[in-house]
Design an enzyme around this catalytic site. Structure first.
Site: not given
Ligand SMILES: *Cc1c(COP(=O)(O)O)cnc(C)c1O
Length: 405
Positions: A59, A184, A112, A209
């Site tokens: 951790r 982000d 998001y 992603k």
């Molecule tokens: C999917 C997504 C998130 C969240 O990510 P997770 O891995 O599902 O927790 C945050 N911001 C954007 C733009 C996303 O597409």
């Protein structure tokens, strides 16, 4: 900049790993362990006090995870990275780090869905407020700043509308007012856009992603431009809230990341072909793609992104009913949320990813009931176009009042 650094296509393959320290293992070894044995009690003491570097407990740090973090730091031109068990763990950790009760966060007008949910909880429970604004001009951003504002939190391109926020304008305002900037960067991946080089303080990714790219891991990454601050977050919020990544998931991300450059090139070239097809279709109202020459924000896209990427959104005539019928008429293209996978995916934001956002807020974000988001995969573009063509034909038949089988 005359930085003597390797190209990102090389960094994704090599950065942060030297096989000589790992018995020559070409692939990064998977340290699937919770804890690490100390040679002596004194060594344990020294590791805990920081006198000696080295792993303690997974951790607090793990050698496999560290390779991933170091590779990301180089790719985003940062100074340090933390890997998390989800993109949302990265989002919540940075927001917890930057805010305290009474503070205010300025956000892009689209974010998001779960980030929106988190901000609502923070407002309810801790009186940490936020505003969502369009950020068209520096003046507009400046006017929304309050004495309690501590940071600007944005997405660009915005999920799912593909609207862009001018990173240079945000960075200029933030600098004048001493605000921290968090971007982000999930939709662009480090391949298309590097906000830290434009003046952001933190960049985060849902590594689920494009970074993983294979649809088999949930993970998040947070990159900062200050090594000490990142290490401080590691040893406080990440350690104590505990949203860490598993070594195995980090290992899968290292594997996925190796092909990020080639994948992003194919995602982009496929998306360009699909955009050209979609935007000419009579059943399509509007198409949103950063590098579409007809996009009114094309100049912003060109300034801060190196290519348009794999995401397209578009509105279809006939509202939600048409949108859902269109989705149900596809076969190769799968109905699923998430993005950045090898498979082309389509989703309906109003009833899926952004269904948690109250309708008024959702419409203000530009997410109508006829909006569809397409994550273009790695398949052969003409096969995808044929699938779209078939779905449009079904819609046309319905519109003509004919019954479909
Ligand atoms: C999917 C997504 C998130 C969240 O990510 P997770 O891995 O599902 O927790 C945050 N911001 C954007 C733009 C996303 O597409």
């Amino acid at each position: 900049m005359t930085e003597n650094r390797l190209h990102k296509d090389t960094l994704v393959v090599h950065e942060g790993y030297d096989s000589k320290s790992h018995q020559g293992s070409l692939a990064v070894p998977l340290y699937q362990t919770s804890t690490f044995e100390f040679e002596t009690a004194k060594q344990g003491e020294n590791r805990f006090s920081g006198v000696e570097e080295g792993p303690i407990y997974s951790r607090l740090g793990n050698p496999t995870v560290r390779v991933l973090e170091d590779r990301m730091t180089a790719l985003e031109h940062g100074k340090g990275t933390l890997a998390f068990g989800s993109g949302m763990a990265a989002v919540s950790s940075i927001l917890v780090h930057l805010t305290k009760t009474g503070d205010h966060i300025l956000c892009s007008r689209g974010i998001y869905g779960c980030t929106f949910g988190l901000l609502s909880t923070m407002e309810e429970k801790y009186n940490i407020t936020h505003d969502l604004i369009q950020m068209r001009t520096e003046e507009e951003i400046e006017k929304a700043i309050r004495p309690e504002t501590v940071c600007i939190y944005i997405e660009t391109p915005i999920n799912p509308t593909m609207e862009l926020v001018d990173l240079y304008a945000v960075a200029a305002v933030a600098k004048r007012h001493g605000l921290r900037v968090v971007v982000d960067n999930t939709f662009s991946s480090p391949y298309l856009q590097n906000p830290l080089t434009i003046g952001a303080d933190f960049v985060l990714h849902s590594a689920t992603k494009y970074i993983n790219g294979h649809g088999d891991v949930i993970a998040g990454l947070l990159v900062g431009n200050d090594k000490e601050e990142i290490e401080q977050i590691r040893m406080s919020i990440q350690k104590d809230y505990g949203g860490i990544i598993s070594p195995f998931d980090a290992w899968l991300l290292i594997r996925g990341l190796k092909t990020m450059s080639v994948r992003m090139e194919r995602h982009t070239s496929n998306a360009e072909k699909l955009v050209n097809y979609i935007k000419g279709h009579p059943l399509v109202e509007e198409t949103f793609y950063p590098f579409d020459v007809d996009n009114p924000q094309y100049d912003i896209a060109k300034r801060q992104m190196s290519a348009g990427g794999g995401l397209i959104s578009f509105t279809i005539k006939g509202g939600q009913e048409s949108a859902q019928l269109f989705m149900d008429s596809l076969s190769l293209i799968k109905i699923a949320v998430s993005l950045g996978d090898a498979e082309t995916l389509i989703q309906h934001p109003a009833t899926m990813t952004h269904s948690v956002v109250p309708e008024d807020d959702r419409l203000a974000m530009g997410i109508s009931n006829s909006l569809l988001r397409l994550s273009v995969g790695l398949e052969y573009a003409d096969d995808l176009i044929k699938d779209l063509e078939g779905a449009f034909e079904k819609l046309e038949k319905v519109n003509d009042g004919k019954k479909i089988k």
